[in-house]
Design an enzyme around this catalytic site. Structure first.
Site, PDB file in Angstrom:
ATOM      1  CD  GLU A  39      -2.149 -10.178   1.146  1.00 42.17           C
ATOM      2  OE1 GLU A  39      -1.048 -10.575   0.740  1.00 42.17           O
ATOM      3  OE2 GLU A  39      -2.938  -9.530   0.447  1.00 42.17           O
TER       4      GLU A  39
ATOM      5  CD  GLU B 173      -3.033  -5.093   0.950  1.00 43.26           C
ATOM      6  OE1 GLU B 173      -2.698  -5.586  -0.150  1.00 43.26           O
ATOM      7  OE2 GLU B 173      -2.409  -5.295   2.007  1.00 43.26           O
TER       8      GLU B 173
HETATM    9  C1  BGP Z   1      -0.597  -7.627  -1.067  1.00 44.19           C
HETATM   10  C2  BGP Z   1       0.332  -7.317   0.079  1.00 44.19           C
HETATM   11  C3  BGP Z   1       1.052  -6.017  -0.046  1.00 44.19           C
HETATM   12  C4  BGP Z   1       1.319  -5.513  -1.442  1.00 44.19           C
HETATM   13  C5  BGP Z   1       0.214  -5.840  -2.430  1.00 44.19           C
HETATM   14  C6  BGP Z   1       0.522  -5.588  -3.890  1.00 44.19           C
HETATM   15  O1  BGP Z   1      -0.683  -8.987  -1.255  1.00 44.19           O
HETATM   16  O2  BGP Z   1      -0.343  -7.289   1.304  1.00 44.19           O
HETATM   17  O3  BGP Z   1       2.172  -6.069   0.780  1.00 44.19           O
HETATM   18  O4  BGP Z   1       2.596  -5.732  -1.827  1.00 44.19           O
HETATM   19  O5  BGP Z   1      -0.209  -7.167  -2.311  1.00 44.19           O
HETATM   20  O6  BGP Z   1       1.178  -6.659  -4.464  1.00 44.19           O
HETATM   21  P1  BGP Z   1       2.614  -6.537  -5.085  1.00 44.19           P
HETATM   22  O7  BGP Z   1       3.368  -5.587  -4.254  1.00 44.19           O
HETATM   23  O8  BGP Z   1       3.177  -7.905  -5.031  1.00 44.19           O
HETATM   24  O9  BGP Z   1       2.427  -6.069  -6.495  1.00 44.19           O
END
Ligand code: BGP
Length: 458
Positions: free
Chosen positions: A164, A361
């Site tokens: 990202e 993801e």
């Molecule tokens: C994505 C990232 C992760 C992770 C995930 C969940 O954008 O790659 O690192 O953190 O989001 O989001 P969050 O942890 O902000 O709830």
């Protein structure tokens, strides 16, 4: 039954800074998260910092066994730049030993490791020089990438350069949620450009080494923009949002060129970055082998009202709006819209010559999950199972229509630490008890995933 293609990758993702822990004590130098927590612990949910996270550094062997237990055949995490090269030049042998043992443990259990190089964790020594603001960071990253390929290329075949890349740009230089928390649109564009060049140089280093059966890609966050209406103004806002947020990295990574439209938008707003003469050729000559798409939520977009010209911030180019029919994950504040995953599948097929890609993801973060714990201590996370099913249905439809998707990874495997949010929202198949040596307990979704992976569908 919805069957997925043969050899489909079923797995989950995390990152080094969010799962390993032991950052300061074993890494020898800090990354920006260690340092930011030291400087401003009050910014972090419940004072939860990055030093232990889920303790995978010590518990990796059991962690890998648990992956196998729920039927996973692949896993993505990242290498910690600071752990591997504490001063940017000298190899930390302890890190080499740890990572080799960790990857070997995965291979022994039939889990394919997919290794990413940068997951928002800029080394502090480099941040002090300006981080991605300075061109110098590109060559430091290329050296780190080369070192990682040399040290682990015999064990890891699928590599990613960045996770990202738009997120450290937006959060660090527009929205204040990553260090250095600046708000400067022009600088944000320069940071994005240096990140792109660092990606390209890492791909170049990878090709030089010609790692047997090796493949390299990039992992992007994709929130397709859906316009409020078909008015020319709203459609223009959508076009700009997609160019800035998605095509900015996807086009150069896959098609070997920065989109002309994006250059036009940047030029009109006096936002063009400094570039070097050789860059265009470098980008052209280093396309990726695959792409990972992190999908959580769509982006509802409308034309801005009374924008500044030239734009001082992205809100002068497009605004978000609340879609009246939206369904929300209220804990995270993200809209749930599985249909976008089908649209992503079609985008990859139609605009990006059907390059191999995977969902790197997708997941649902929920706060205070202990509310859903049954008398045996197992979280009954049916909401997460429903979330995955709905997304998999859309993905399946895209694959049936020819999109070249080779896997589905959730965020995340066992609950992990999340930047300023600490352990507030939980995403894992395993609950992590942070009060109790990070002990893991499987959730209902873990059992469901096992069935899914074993049946290669549902
Ligand atoms: C994505 C990232 C992760 C992770 C995930 C969940 O954008 O790659 O690192 O953190 O989001 O989001 P969050 O942890 O902000 O709830």
């Amino acid at each position: 039954m919805k069957k997925f293609p043969e050899n489909f990758l079923w797995g989950a993702a995390t990152s080094a800074p969010q799962s390993e822990g032991a950052a300061l004590s074993y890494g020898k130098t800090a990354n920006t998260w260690d340092k930011w927590f030291e400087l401003n612990p009050e910014l972090f949910n419940a004072n939860q910092g990055p030093s232990i996270t889920s303790d995978v550094y010590h518990q990796y062997q059991d962690e890998v066994k648990r992956m196998k237990e729920i039927g996973m055949n692949s896993y993505r995490t990242s290498i910690s730049w600071t752990r591997l090269l504490p001063d940017g030049k000298t190899l930390n042998q302890e890190a080499v030993v740890f990572y080799r043992a960790y990857f070997q443990a995965m291979l022994d259990e039939g889990i394919e490791p997919i290794m990413n190089l940068f997951h928002f964790d800029m080394p502090w020594w480099l941040m002090e020089k300006g981080g991605w603001e300075v061109r110098e960071s590109v060559e430091h990253f290329a050296f780190y990438a080369k070192t990682a390929f040399e040290q682990f290329g015999d064990l890891v075949k699928k590599w990613a350069t960045f996770n990202e890349p738009m997120v450290h740009v937006e959060c660090g230089y527009l929205h204040g949620c990553h260090y250095p928390a600046k708000d400067d649109f022009k600088l944000a564009v320069q940071v994005a450009y240096h990140t792109l060049m660092a990606h390209v140089r890492a791909v170049e280093e990878f090709r030089k080494l010609a790692i047997k059966d090796g493949q390299i890609g990039i992992i992007l966050n994709v929130s397709p923009a859906y316009p409020r209406s078909n008015s020319p103004e709203d459609l223009k806002a959508k076009e700009i949002a997609d160019n800035l947020n998605i095509f900015s990295f996807l086009d150069p990574a896959v098609l070997g060129a920065v989109p002309e439209k994006l250059k036009e938008i940047l030029a009109e707003n006096q936002l063009l970055p400094f570039v070097e003469a050789k860059d265009k050729e470098l980008i052209k000559n280093n396309p990726v082998d695959f792409v990972g798409m992190n999908y959580y939520q769509p982006f509802r977009v409308k034309a801005p009202e009374n924008p500044m010209k030239p734009a001082k911030s992205p809100v002068d180019l497009f605004n978000s709006y609340i879609w009246p029919k939206r369904r929300m994950n209220e804990y995270r504040g993200w809209e749930i819209y599985p249909e976008a995953l089908y649209d992503v599948a079609m985008l990859m097929k139609e605009k990006y010559h059907n390059i191999p890609w995977y969902v790197s993801e997708n997941g649902m973060g929920v706060a205070e999950e202990e509310r859903f714990m049954d008398e045996n201590g197992i979280i009954q996370d049916d909401y997460r199972i429903d979330f995955m099913k709905e997304h998999l249905e859309q993905l399946h439809k895209g694959i049936k229509e020819g999109s070249n998707c080779f896997g589905y990874h959730t965020w995340t495997f066992s609950d992990c630490w999340s930047w300023l949010n600490g352990y507030r929202n939980r995403y894992g198949f395993y609950r992590v008890d942070i009060e109790n040596d990070c002990k893991r307990v499987i959730k209902k979704s873990g059992y469901w995933y096992k069935e899914l992976a074993e049946n290669n569908g549902f």
